[in-house]
Design a protein around this motif. Structure first.
Motif, PDB file in Angstrom:
ATOM      1  N   LEU A 168     -10.258  12.916 -29.925  1.00  0.00           N
ATOM      2  CA  LEU A 168     -11.341  13.557 -29.174  1.00  0.00           C
ATOM      3  C   LEU A 168     -11.807  14.841 -29.846  1.00  0.00           C
ATOM      4  N   GLU A 169     -10.861  15.608 -30.381  1.00  0.00           N
ATOM      5  CA  GLU A 169     -11.221  16.832 -31.090  1.00  0.00           C
ATOM      6  C   GLU A 169     -12.055  16.509 -32.336  1.00  0.00           C
ATOM      7  N   LEU A 170     -11.653  15.471 -33.073  1.00  0.00           N
ATOM      8  CA  LEU A 170     -12.409  15.073 -34.255  1.00  0.00           C
ATOM      9  C   LEU A 170     -13.812  14.608 -33.873  1.00  0.00           C
ATOM     10  N   MET A 171     -13.923  13.809 -32.830  1.00  0.00           N
ATOM     11  CA  MET A 171     -15.225  13.310 -32.399  1.00  0.00           C
ATOM     12  C   MET A 171     -16.132  14.447 -31.933  1.00  0.00           C
ATOM     13  N   LYS A 172     -15.562  15.426 -31.278  1.00  0.00           N
ATOM     14  CA  LYS A 172     -16.331  16.584 -30.834  1.00  0.00           C
ATOM     15  C   LYS A 172     -16.814  17.391 -32.042  1.00  0.00           C
ATOM     16  N   ARG A 173     -15.950  17.525 -33.029  1.00  0.00           N
ATOM     17  CA  ARG A 173     -16.274  18.323 -34.215  1.00  0.00           C
ATOM     18  C   ARG A 173     -17.256  17.608 -35.145  1.00  0.00           C
ATOM     19  N   THR A 174     -17.198  16.266 -35.204  1.00  0.00           N
ATOM     20  CA  THR A 174     -18.038  15.488 -36.118  1.00  0.00           C
ATOM     21  C   THR A 174     -18.876  14.476 -35.348  1.00  0.00           C
ATOM     22  N   PRO A 175     -20.004  14.902 -34.811  1.00  0.00           N
ATOM     23  CA  PRO A 175     -20.818  13.998 -33.985  1.00  0.00           C
ATOM     24  C   PRO A 175     -21.392  12.796 -34.748  1.00  0.00           C
ATOM     25  N   ALA A 176     -21.470  12.878 -36.069  1.00  0.00           N
ATOM     26  CA  ALA A 176     -22.026  11.776 -36.856  1.00  0.00           C
ATOM     27  C   ALA A 176     -20.968  10.765 -37.302  1.00  0.00           C
ATOM     28  N   LEU A 177     -19.756  10.896 -36.786  1.00  0.00           N
ATOM     29  CA  LEU A 177     -18.639  10.037 -37.199  1.00  0.00           C
ATOM     30  C   LEU A 177     -18.984   8.560 -37.012  1.00  0.00           C
ATOM     31  N   CYS A 178     -18.787   7.765 -38.090  1.00  0.00           N
ATOM     32  CA  CYS A 178     -19.098   6.330 -38.064  1.00  0.00           C
ATOM     33  C   CYS A 178     -17.874   5.449 -38.244  1.00  0.00           C
ATOM     34  N   LEU A 179     -16.886   5.965 -39.007  1.00  0.00           N
ATOM     35  CA  LEU A 179     -15.756   5.126 -39.381  1.00  0.00           C
ATOM     36  C   LEU A 179     -14.492   5.967 -39.441  1.00  0.00           C
ATOM     37  N   VAL A 180     -13.413   5.419 -38.885  1.00  0.00           N
ATOM     38  CA  VAL A 180     -12.099   6.055 -38.955  1.00  0.00           C
ATOM     39  C   VAL A 180     -11.132   5.026 -39.516  1.00  0.00           C
TER      40      VAL A 180
END
Length: 124
Positions: A34-46
């Protein structure tokens, strides 16, 4: 395409907000994701290491599906983050091999990139 290698929980707080592709080199908790998603709104792939696949929470998988973030289970082999904090995925070579008629399995063998990542590159 470059995967940002996230080595520790603490490193999440300094990830560039424009990152789209990341690899967790540790077992992320729901809070970490959740912290990563909040920090990187353009996240496409993990990408998450194979060894963490069975212990990753169903909530994390559900959140990725809901946000349309692709989850790939694979390791990054032979990469030293003390030298370079990204892992390069050879997209041009993958596309070139695909256009020459090679199968995904053959492309994976030649590039040493896993099949789900190759499918992702070919779909984009």
């Amino acid at each position: 395409m470059k995967l940002k290698i996230i080595q520790t929980k603490e490193a999440i707080s300094i990830v560039d907000p424009n990152e789209k592709f990341v690899h967790f080199a540790f077992r992320p908790s729901l809070k970490d994701v959740l912290e990563l998603m909040k920090r990187t709104p353009a996240l496409c792939l993990v990408q998450i290491a194979k060894s963490y696949n069975k212990t990753i929470s169903k909530s994390i998988i559900d959140i990725f599906e809901m946000k349309k973030i692709v989850l790939i289970i694979n390791d990054v082999w032979g990469h030293r983050t003390d030298i370079y904090e990204y892992f390069d995925v050879p997209t041009e070579k993958i596309l070139e091999l695909s256009e020459s008629g090679k199968s995904i399995k053959n492309i994976a063998f030649e590039t040493r990139i896993n099949e789900p990542m190759i499918e992702y590159v070919l779909d984009k």
